[in-house]
Design a protein around this motif. Structure first.
Motif, PDB file in Angstrom:
ATOM      1  N   ALA A  21       0.833  -1.209   0.000  1.00 53.94           N
ATOM      2  CA  ALA A  21       0.000   0.000   0.000  1.00 53.94           C
ATOM      3  C   ALA A  21       0.864   1.253   0.000  1.00 53.94           C
ATOM      4  O   ALA A  21       0.552   2.228  -0.690  1.00 53.94           O
ATOM      5  CB  ALA A  21      -0.929  -0.009   1.213  1.00 53.94           C
ATOM      6  N   ILE A  22       1.960   1.230   0.766  1.00 58.94           N
ATOM      7  CA  ILE A  22       2.851   2.394   0.832  1.00 58.94           C
ATOM      8  C   ILE A  22       3.488   2.661  -0.529  1.00 58.94           C
ATOM      9  O   ILE A  22       3.530   3.796  -1.013  1.00 58.94           O
ATOM     10  CB  ILE A  22       3.936   2.177   1.905  1.00 58.94           C
ATOM     11  N   ILE A  23       3.978   1.595  -1.169  1.00 59.95           N
ATOM     12  CA  ILE A  23       4.607   1.746  -2.489  1.00 59.95           C
ATOM     13  C   ILE A  23       3.596   2.260  -3.508  1.00 59.95           C
ATOM     14  O   ILE A  23       3.885   3.154  -4.310  1.00 59.95           O
ATOM     15  CB  ILE A  23       5.218   0.402  -2.947  1.00 59.95           C
ATOM     16  N   LYS A  24       2.398   1.679  -3.476  1.00 62.31           N
ATOM     17  CA  LYS A  24       1.348   2.124  -4.396  1.00 62.31           C
ATOM     18  C   LYS A  24       1.019   3.594  -4.153  1.00 62.31           C
ATOM     19  O   LYS A  24       0.851   4.374  -5.109  1.00 62.31           O
ATOM     20  CB  LYS A  24       0.098   1.265  -4.191  1.00 62.31           C
ATOM     21  N   LEU A  25       0.928   3.985  -2.882  1.00 62.70           N
ATOM     22  CA  LEU A  25       0.604   5.360  -2.542  1.00 62.70           C
ATOM     23  C   LEU A  25       1.676   6.325  -3.057  1.00 62.70           C
ATOM     24  O   LEU A  25       1.361   7.381  -3.613  1.00 62.70           O
ATOM     25  CB  LEU A  25       0.459   5.508  -1.026  1.00 62.70           C
ATOM     26  N   ILE A  26       2.932   5.973  -2.895  1.00 61.66           N
ATOM     27  CA  ILE A  26       4.024   6.819  -3.379  1.00 61.66           C
ATOM     28  C   ILE A  26       3.950   6.964  -4.903  1.00 61.66           C
ATOM     29  O   ILE A  26       4.145   8.054  -5.450  1.00 61.66           O
ATOM     30  CB  ILE A  26       5.385   6.244  -2.946  1.00 61.66           C
ATOM     31  N   LYS A  27       3.640   5.874  -5.603  1.00 64.94           N
ATOM     32  CA  LYS A  27       3.508   5.940  -7.067  1.00 64.94           C
ATOM     33  C   LYS A  27       2.365   6.871  -7.471  1.00 64.94           C
ATOM     34  O   LYS A  27       2.501   7.654  -8.416  1.00 64.94           O
ATOM     35  CB  LYS A  27       3.283   4.538  -7.639  1.00 64.94           C
ATOM     36  N   ILE A  28       1.245   6.793  -6.747  1.00 62.00           N
ATOM     37  CA  ILE A  28       0.101   7.651  -7.054  1.00 62.00           C
ATOM     38  C   ILE A  28       0.470   9.118  -6.856  1.00 62.00           C
ATOM     39  O   ILE A  28       0.145   9.975  -7.682  1.00 62.00           O
ATOM     40  CB  ILE A  28      -1.111   7.273  -6.170  1.00 62.00           C
ATOM     41  N   VAL A  29       1.170   9.408  -5.768  1.00 60.23           N
ATOM     42  CA  VAL A  29       1.546  10.795  -5.469  1.00 60.23           C
ATOM     43  C   VAL A  29       2.564  11.314  -6.485  1.00 60.23           C
ATOM     44  O   VAL A  29       2.474  12.468  -6.939  1.00 60.23           O
ATOM     45  CB  VAL A  29       2.084  10.914  -4.033  1.00 60.23           C
ATOM     46  N   ILE A  30       3.526  10.485  -6.874  1.00 59.67           N
ATOM     47  CA  ILE A  30       4.499  10.899  -7.889  1.00 59.67           C
ATOM     48  C   ILE A  30       3.787  11.221  -9.203  1.00 59.67           C
ATOM     49  O   ILE A  30       4.082  12.225  -9.864  1.00 59.67           O
ATOM     50  CB  ILE A  30       5.567   9.805  -8.098  1.00 59.67           C
ATOM     51  N   ASN A  31       2.844  10.375  -9.583  1.00 57.13           N
ATOM     52  CA  ASN A  31       2.085  10.622 -10.811  1.00 57.13           C
ATOM     53  C   ASN A  31       1.265  11.904 -10.695  1.00 57.13           C
ATOM     54  O   ASN A  31       1.182  12.700 -11.645  1.00 57.13           O
ATOM     55  CB  ASN A  31       1.169   9.429 -11.094  1.00 57.13           C
ATOM     56  N   HIS A  32       0.695  12.120  -9.531  1.00 52.56           N
ATOM     57  CA  HIS A  32      -0.077  13.342  -9.283  1.00 52.56           C
ATOM     58  C   HIS A  32       0.798  14.586  -9.447  1.00 52.56           C
ATOM     59  O   HIS A  32       0.403  15.563 -10.093  1.00 52.56           O
ATOM     60  CB  HIS A  32      -0.677  13.280  -7.874  1.00 52.56           C
ATOM     61  N   LEU A  33       2.011  14.548  -8.891  1.00 50.11           N
ATOM     62  CA  LEU A  33       2.900  15.714  -8.950  1.00 50.11           C
ATOM     63  C   LEU A  33       3.404  15.987 -10.370  1.00 50.11           C
ATOM     64  O   LEU A  33       3.795  17.115 -10.682  1.00 50.11           O
ATOM     65  CB  LEU A  33       4.083  15.514  -8.010  1.00 50.11           C
ATOM     66  N   SER A  34       3.373  14.972 -11.199  1.00 52.04           N
ATOM     67  CA  SER A  34       3.868  15.146 -12.568  1.00 52.04           C
ATOM     68  C   SER A  34       2.827  15.776 -13.492  1.00 52.04           C
ATOM     69  O   SER A  34       3.143  16.160 -14.612  1.00 52.04           O
ATOM     70  CB  SER A  34       4.296  13.800 -13.150  1.00 52.04           C
ATOM     71  N   GLN A  35       1.584  15.880 -13.000  1.00 60.63           N
ATOM     72  CA  GLN A  35       0.517  16.429 -13.826  1.00 60.63           C
ATOM     73  C   GLN A  35       0.554  17.954 -13.803  1.00 60.63           C
ATOM     74  O   GLN A  35       0.851  18.561 -12.768  1.00 60.63           O
ATOM     75  CB  GLN A  35      -0.856  15.953 -13.333  1.00 60.63           C
ATOM     76  N   LEU A  64      -1.295   8.580   4.143  1.00 66.11           N
ATOM     77  CA  LEU A  64      -0.756   9.810   3.565  1.00 66.11           C
ATOM     78  C   LEU A  64      -0.089  10.673   4.638  1.00 66.11           C
ATOM     79  O   LEU A  64       1.010  11.210   4.443  1.00 66.11           O
ATOM     80  CB  LEU A  64      -1.873  10.610   2.890  1.00 66.11           C
ATOM     81  N   ILE A  65      -0.751  10.802   5.759  1.00 67.65           N
ATOM     82  CA  ILE A  65      -0.207  11.617   6.848  1.00 67.65           C
ATOM     83  C   ILE A  65       1.063  10.994   7.410  1.00 67.65           C
ATOM     84  O   ILE A  65       2.073  11.681   7.638  1.00 67.65           O
ATOM     85  CB  ILE A  65      -1.266  11.798   7.958  1.00 67.65           C
ATOM     86  N   ASP A  66       1.048   9.677   7.617  1.00 66.89           N
ATOM     87  CA  ASP A  66       2.223   8.984   8.171  1.00 66.89           C
ATOM     88  C   ASP A  66       3.436   9.106   7.253  1.00 66.89           C
ATOM     89  O   ASP A  66       4.555   9.393   7.709  1.00 66.89           O
ATOM     90  CB  ASP A  66       1.909   7.501   8.418  1.00 66.89           C
ATOM     91  N   VAL A  67       3.219   8.886   5.964  1.00 64.72           N
ATOM     92  CA  VAL A  67       4.346   8.853   5.029  1.00 64.72           C
ATOM     93  C   VAL A  67       4.868  10.251   4.724  1.00 64.72           C
ATOM     94  O   VAL A  67       6.068  10.508   4.776  1.00 64.72           O
ATOM     95  CB  VAL A  67       3.942   8.139   3.710  1.00 64.72           C
ATOM     96  N   PHE A  68       3.957  11.184   4.425  1.00 64.62           N
ATOM     97  CA  PHE A  68       4.405  12.463   3.894  1.00 64.62           C
ATOM     98  C   PHE A  68       4.479  13.581   4.940  1.00 64.62           C
ATOM     99  O   PHE A  68       5.407  14.394   4.903  1.00 64.62           O
ATOM    100  CB  PHE A  68       3.494  12.893   2.735  1.00 64.62           C
ATOM    101  N   GLU A  69       3.551  13.617   5.871  1.00 64.59           N
ATOM    102  CA  GLU A  69       3.595  14.690   6.862  1.00 64.59           C
ATOM    103  C   GLU A  69       4.456  14.320   8.061  1.00 64.59           C
ATOM    104  O   GLU A  69       5.365  15.072   8.440  1.00 64.59           O
ATOM    105  CB  GLU A  69       2.177  15.074   7.300  1.00 64.59           C
TER     106      GLU A  69
END
Length: 282
Positions: A21-35, A64-69
């Protein structure tokens, strides 16, 4: 956007089973930032893979809060442009139906031609009352066609987006008044207090519903827990809400706007809609 991390100490309180789930979440966020013009919500991220988050939106938010904030010290809103799921609704004199408060509400209102001198804002505690009042305004459009107004609800306690929205309206358009309609109970007054503290501590008026505005047949009993909270709150609120708390404590009663008594022989829905309308527009 370029994010610089000086030091990273990652601590994620999840078992190895959450690694996917963590890896998937990071991939989603990276894709989001590239838009281009990236802007998204926690809800949108959750629905990109509900299974990976065990079909729980709250789990997506916590991750999201645990990983990024907590781990990277990045703000979801300011650094990543990931916003809480929209909760608040608004309805204005240019609309035909209620809408979610836009995340980029500044852009939405850029082309709105509100008259600064006569804008009225109405804050309603309950979702059901909000929708009923909006329908009432549509049905009585001839009575309000020359008026400029915005009706807001956060469906109870306000989220940050709704509070920022109200603060923006208050500072940008400087309305002649902000009318607040909440239940006459400890929770309604707490919600009023939350809104009021975020729009100048004086601009939002508590306009009801008041215990003595209703037929006692509509009054409900308060619990011992409610009484204790009311007692603690009584020294930390303004005069109109202090009076309402005192009345509630004296009678051990409360009243909720959506169960207002049919005092005048009319339909109850019309009754509380007319109550708000009379106090706001007459």
């Amino acid at each position: 956007m370029k994010l610089v991390v000086k030091s990273i100490q990652i601590y994620i309180p999840y078992e190895l089973s959450h690694l996917t789930a963590i890896i998937k979440l990071i991939k989603i966020v990276i894709n989001h930032l590239s838009q281009p013009n990236n802007l998204t919500t926690i809800r949108d991220i959750y629905y990109q893979d509900v299974e990976i988050f065990n079909k729980k939106q709250q789990e997506c938010k916590k991750l999201l809060i645990d990983v990024f904030e907590d781990s990277l010290n990045w703000s979801l809103i300011n650094d990543l442009n990931i916003h809480p799921t929209q909760k608040g609704l608004f309805f204005d004199s240019f609309s035909n139906e209620p809408m979610l408060i836009p995340i980029n509400f500044e852009n939405y209102f850029e082309n709105k031609k509100f008259c600064i001198n006569d804008l009225k804002i109405v804050v309603v505690e309950k979702d059901a009352v909000f929708h009923s009042f909006c329908q009432f305004l549509n049905l009585n459009s001839n009575s309000v066609k020359e008026l400029n107004y915005i009706i807001i609800t956060a469906k109870g306690f306000a989220d940050k987006l709704t509070l920022r929205f109200l603060s923006f309206l208050n500072s940008t358009y400087k309305p002649i008044a902000i009318y607040g309609f909440f239940d006459s109970d400890v929770y309604g007054i707490m919600i009023y207090k939350q809104f009021n503290e975020n729009c100048g501590n004086s601009n939002l008026n508590f306009n009801g519903i008041f215990l003595f505005d209703t037929n006692p047949i509509s009054w409900l009993n308060i619990t011992n827990r409610d009484f204790k909270i009311m007692s603690k709150m009584s020294n930390d609120i303004n005069s109109s809400t202090h009076r309402e708390l005192s009345r509630g404590m004296f009678f051990h009663k409360k009243v909720e706007m959506n169960v207002v008594s049919n005092k005048d022989g009319k339909d109850e829905t019309t009754n509380y809609n007319q109550y708000i309308f009379n106090k706001t527009f007459k």
